[in-house]
Design a protein around this motif. Structure first.
Motif, short mmCIF file in Angstrom:
data_model
loop_
_atom_site.label_atom_id
_atom_site.label_comp_id
_atom_site.label_asym_id
_atom_site.label_seq_id
_atom_site.Cartn_x
_atom_site.Cartn_y
_atom_site.Cartn_z
N CYS A 1 -23.04 100.41 -40.79
CA CYS A 1 -24.43 100.82 -41.46
C CYS A 1 -24.88 102.07 -41.08
O CYS A 1 -24.51 103.06 -39.60
CB CYS A 1 -25.43 99.66 -40.24
SG CYS A 1 -26.91 99.58 -40.85
N SER A 2 -24.94 102.97 -41.73
CA SER A 2 -25.21 104.56 -41.88
C SER A 2 -27.27 104.18 -41.88
O SER A 2 -27.32 105.28 -41.65
CB SER A 2 -24.78 104.49 -42.41
OG SER A 2 -25.15 104.62 -44.08
N SER A 3 -28.09 103.33 -42.30
CA SER A 3 -29.02 103.40 -42.33
C SER A 3 -29.80 103.47 -40.63
O SER A 3 -29.49 102.51 -39.89
CB SER A 3 -29.45 102.16 -42.38
OG SER A 3 -31.03 102.06 -42.77
N ASN B 1 -33.22 98.04 -43.38
CA ASN B 1 -32.00 97.99 -44.11
C ASN B 1 -30.78 97.68 -43.07
O ASN B 1 -30.37 96.50 -44.05
CB ASN B 1 -32.04 99.65 -44.53
CG ASN B 1 -33.37 99.96 -45.53
OD1 ASN B 1 -34.07 98.95 -45.80
ND2 ASN B 1 -33.85 100.88 -45.21
N ALA B 2 -30.84 97.56 -42.06
CA ALA B 2 -29.89 97.54 -41.51
C ALA B 2 -29.56 95.94 -41.27
O ALA B 2 -28.55 95.30 -42.25
CB ALA B 2 -29.97 97.91 -39.71
N GLN B 3 -30.60 94.94 -41.16
CA GLN B 3 -30.75 93.57 -41.22
C GLN B 3 -30.03 93.57 -42.51
O GLN B 3 -29.31 92.21 -42.99
CB GLN B 3 -31.96 93.11 -41.01
CG GLN B 3 -32.22 93.31 -39.31
CD GLN B 3 -33.45 92.95 -39.00
OE1 GLN B 3 -34.46 93.12 -40.16
NE2 GLN B 3 -33.77 92.62 -38.08
N SER C 1 -25.85 90.44 -45.71
CA SER C 1 -24.99 90.44 -47.37
C SER C 1 -24.06 90.54 -47.05
O SER C 1 -22.69 89.71 -47.95
CB SER C 1 -24.62 92.09 -48.03
OG SER C 1 -24.06 92.73 -47.47
N ALA D 1 -18.98 95.47 -41.59
CA ALA D 1 -19.86 97.16 -42.45
C ALA D 1 -20.66 98.32 -40.85
O ALA D 1 -20.23 98.48 -39.88
CB ALA D 1 -21.80 96.24 -42.22
N ASN E 1 -28.28 94.99 -44.72
CA ASN E 1 -26.73 94.84 -45.37
C ASN E 1 -26.22 94.20 -44.37
O ASN E 1 -25.08 93.52 -45.24
CB ASN E 1 -26.43 96.38 -44.32
CG ASN E 1 -27.15 97.70 -45.47
OD1 ASN E 1 -27.33 97.59 -45.82
ND2 ASN E 1 -26.94 98.93 -44.41
N MET E 2 -26.65 93.55 -43.50
CA MET E 2 -25.74 92.45 -42.63
C MET E 2 -25.27 91.33 -42.97
O MET E 2 -24.62 90.56 -43.34
CB MET E 2 -26.15 92.81 -41.43
CG MET E 2 -25.70 94.11 -40.29
SD MET E 2 -24.27 94.37 -40.70
CE MET E 2 -22.94 93.03 -39.07
#
Length: 61
Positions: free
Chosen positions: A14-16, A21-23, A28, A12, A25-26
């Motif tokens: 992450c561009s957040s 939001n980063a958490q 997922s 991943a 994404n991770m």
């Protein structure tokens, strides 16, 4: 085994800029689908472009 293999092959980026939001994404990466859903995904056509405008590169050559 499939879930473990999936986690090894997926990364991943992450561009957040927001931690929440980063958490998410991770988190997922821990996604797990039932075997019925995996079987349905396996049946999907993987050789079809949804969008191929006349100005796009000739990707399939």
């Amino acid at each position: 085994m499939v879930d473990g293999l999936f986690l090894l092959l997926v990364g991943a980026q992450c561009s957040s800029t927001k931690l929440v939001n980063a958490q998410a994404n991770m988190a997922s990466l821990a996604l797990s689908l039932p075997s019925e859903d995996m079987a349905a995904i396996d049946k999907l056509d993987r050789n079809h472009r949804v969008a191929a405008p006349n100005f796009s590169p000739d990707w399939d050559q």
